[in-house]
Design a protein around this motif. Structure first.
Motif, PDB file in Angstrom:
ATOM      1  N   ALA A  31       0.835  -1.208   0.000  1.00  0.00           N
ATOM      2  CA  ALA A  31       0.000   0.000   0.000  1.00  0.00           C
ATOM      3  C   ALA A  31       0.870   1.259   0.000  1.00  0.00           C
ATOM      4  O   ALA A  31       0.582   2.219  -0.722  1.00  0.00           O
ATOM      5  N   ALA A  32       1.913   1.260   0.803  1.00  0.00           N
ATOM      6  CA  ALA A  32       2.806   2.417   0.854  1.00  0.00           C
ATOM      7  C   ALA A  32       3.507   2.621  -0.494  1.00  0.00           C
ATOM      8  O   ALA A  32       3.646   3.753  -0.962  1.00  0.00           O
ATOM      9  N   TYR A  33       3.908   1.541  -1.110  1.00  0.00           N
ATOM     10  CA  TYR A  33       4.625   1.630  -2.387  1.00  0.00           C
ATOM     11  C   TYR A  33       3.753   2.234  -3.498  1.00  0.00           C
ATOM     12  O   TYR A  33       4.270   2.867  -4.410  1.00  0.00           O
ATOM     13  N   THR A  34       2.447   2.063  -3.405  1.00  0.00           N
ATOM     14  CA  THR A  34       1.571   2.624  -4.443  1.00  0.00           C
ATOM     15  C   THR A  34       1.490   4.146  -4.369  1.00  0.00           C
ATOM     16  O   THR A  34       1.032   4.781  -5.323  1.00  0.00           O
ATOM     17  N   GLU A  35       1.907   4.732  -3.256  1.00  0.00           N
ATOM     18  CA  GLU A  35       1.891   6.188  -3.091  1.00  0.00           C
ATOM     19  C   GLU A  35       3.224   6.768  -3.588  1.00  0.00           C
ATOM     20  O   GLU A  35       4.273   6.516  -2.989  1.00  0.00           O
ATOM     21  N   PRO A  36       3.221   7.539  -4.674  1.00  0.00           N
ATOM     22  CA  PRO A  36       4.486   8.048  -5.230  1.00  0.00           C
ATOM     23  C   PRO A  36       5.354   8.821  -4.229  1.00  0.00           C
ATOM     24  O   PRO A  36       6.575   8.671  -4.249  1.00  0.00           O
ATOM     25  N   ARG A  37       4.754   9.611  -3.344  1.00  0.00           N
ATOM     26  CA  ARG A  37       5.573  10.378  -2.384  1.00  0.00           C
ATOM     27  C   ARG A  37       6.247   9.459  -1.374  1.00  0.00           C
ATOM     28  O   ARG A  37       7.374   9.727  -0.940  1.00  0.00           O
ATOM     29  N   LEU A  38       5.583   8.371  -0.987  1.00  0.00           N
ATOM     30  CA  LEU A  38       6.204   7.415  -0.062  1.00  0.00           C
ATOM     31  C   LEU A  38       7.253   6.580  -0.781  1.00  0.00           C
ATOM     32  O   LEU A  38       8.294   6.253  -0.215  1.00  0.00           O
ATOM     33  N   ARG A  39       6.988   6.239  -2.020  1.00  0.00           N
ATOM     34  CA  ARG A  39       7.929   5.450  -2.816  1.00  0.00           C
ATOM     35  C   ARG A  39       9.257   6.185  -2.994  1.00  0.00           C
ATOM     36  O   ARG A  39      10.296   5.568  -3.202  1.00  0.00           O
ATOM     37  N   ALA A  40       9.250   7.518  -2.883  1.00  0.00           N
ATOM     38  CA  ALA A  40      10.471   8.311  -3.023  1.00  0.00           C
ATOM     39  C   ALA A  40      11.274   8.394  -1.726  1.00  0.00           C
ATOM     40  O   ALA A  40      12.412   8.862  -1.733  1.00  0.00           O
ATOM     41  N   LEU A  41      10.678   7.918  -0.625  1.00  0.00           N
ATOM     42  CA  LEU A  41      11.352   7.952   0.672  1.00  0.00           C
ATOM     43  C   LEU A  41      11.991   6.608   0.986  1.00  0.00           C
ATOM     44  O   LEU A  41      11.649   5.594   0.377  1.00  0.00           O
ATOM     45  N   PHE A  42      12.896   6.590   1.957  1.00  0.00           N
ATOM     46  CA  PHE A  42      13.567   5.358   2.348  1.00  0.00           C
ATOM     47  C   PHE A  42      12.669   4.578   3.313  1.00  0.00           C
ATOM     48  O   PHE A  42      12.354   5.066   4.397  1.00  0.00           O
ATOM     49  N   PRO A  43      12.242   3.369   2.919  1.00  0.00           N
ATOM     50  CA  PRO A  43      11.374   2.562   3.791  1.00  0.00           C
ATOM     51  C   PRO A  43      12.200   1.767   4.798  1.00  0.00           C
ATOM     52  O   PRO A  43      13.269   1.247   4.472  1.00  0.00           O
ATOM     53  N   PHE A  44      11.671   1.651   6.010  1.00  0.00           N
ATOM     54  CA  PHE A  44      12.386   0.892   7.040  1.00  0.00           C
ATOM     55  C   PHE A  44      11.381   0.128   7.901  1.00  0.00           C
ATOM     56  O   PHE A  44      10.859   0.657   8.887  1.00  0.00           O
ATOM     57  N   PRO A  45      11.073  -1.119   7.498  1.00  0.00           N
ATOM     58  CA  PRO A  45      10.180  -1.928   8.333  1.00  0.00           C
ATOM     59  C   PRO A  45      10.935  -2.505   9.527  1.00  0.00           C
ATOM     60  O   PRO A  45      12.050  -3.000   9.381  1.00  0.00           O
ATOM     61  N   SER A  46      10.314  -2.423  10.707  1.00  0.00           N
ATOM     62  CA  SER A  46      10.935  -2.958  11.913  1.00  0.00           C
ATOM     63  C   SER A  46       9.900  -3.056  13.024  1.00  0.00           C
ATOM     64  O   SER A  46       9.148  -2.101  13.258  1.00  0.00           O
ATOM     65  N   HIS A  47       9.859  -4.181  13.702  1.00  0.00           N
ATOM     66  CA  HIS A  47       9.010  -4.380  14.876  1.00  0.00           C
ATOM     67  C   HIS A  47       7.545  -4.008  14.623  1.00  0.00           C
ATOM     68  O   HIS A  47       6.915  -3.344  15.443  1.00  0.00           O
ATOM     69  N   GLY A  48       7.011  -4.403  13.484  1.00  0.00           N
ATOM     70  CA  GLY A  48       5.610  -4.159  13.176  1.00  0.00           C
ATOM     71  C   GLY A  48       5.304  -2.769  12.658  1.00  0.00           C
ATOM     72  O   GLY A  48       4.149  -2.436  12.403  1.00  0.00           O
ATOM     73  N   ALA A  49       6.318  -1.948  12.502  1.00  0.00           N
ATOM     74  CA  ALA A  49       6.132  -0.584  11.995  1.00  0.00           C
ATOM     75  C   ALA A  49       6.797  -0.440  10.632  1.00  0.00           C
ATOM     76  O   ALA A  49       7.763  -1.136  10.322  1.00  0.00           O
TER      77      ALA A  49
END
Length: 123
Positions: A31-49
């Motif tokens: 879902a986050a990846y489908t948002e262009p503004r979020l796709r331009a940021l560095f994603p960091f999944p950790s501990h359910g977040a």
């Protein structure tokens, strides 16, 4: 053809569950990846977040909203220093991603490579 950026490689690794990539809730990440503004940021999944950063190396910016949850329900939290911490609860992953985008600062552009703060912009 342009070389893939660190942000693009990181999203690709997470989405495709490549060896060495961080793991997170697939529905939230997609879902986050489908948002262009979020796709331009560095994603960091950790501990359910799933957090988003303006930069690609530690220390992280830690100044953007983030998502905690799974395919059934998500909560969006404001950055740690914000007075109102919970921005939305009981959201679908798509609603959560849209809410994060709605709360991004206007000057939040693509993530830059390197640690936070970006040299020359903050003291």
């Amino acid at each position: 053809m342009a070389e893939e950026t660190v942000v693009e490689k990181t999203w690709c690794g997470i989405l495709n569950r490549l060896p060495g990539s961080r793991r997170g809730e697939p529905a939230v990440i997609e879902a986050a990846y489908t948002e262009p503004r979020l796709r331009a940021l560095f994603p960091f999944p950790s501990h359910g977040a799933l957090t988003f950063h303006r930069n690609t190396e530690f220390p992280w910016s830690n100044d953007l909203p983030f998502i905690v949850g799974d395919v059934r329900a998500c909560t969006v939290y404001a950055p740690l220093r914000a007075s109102k911490r919970v921005l939305g609860e009981s959201l679908t992953p798509q609603e959560a991603a849209a809410l994060v985008v709605a709360h991004l600062p206007d000057d939040c552009g693509p993530a830059f490579e390197g640690p936070w703060p970006h040299r020359g912009t903050l003291t």
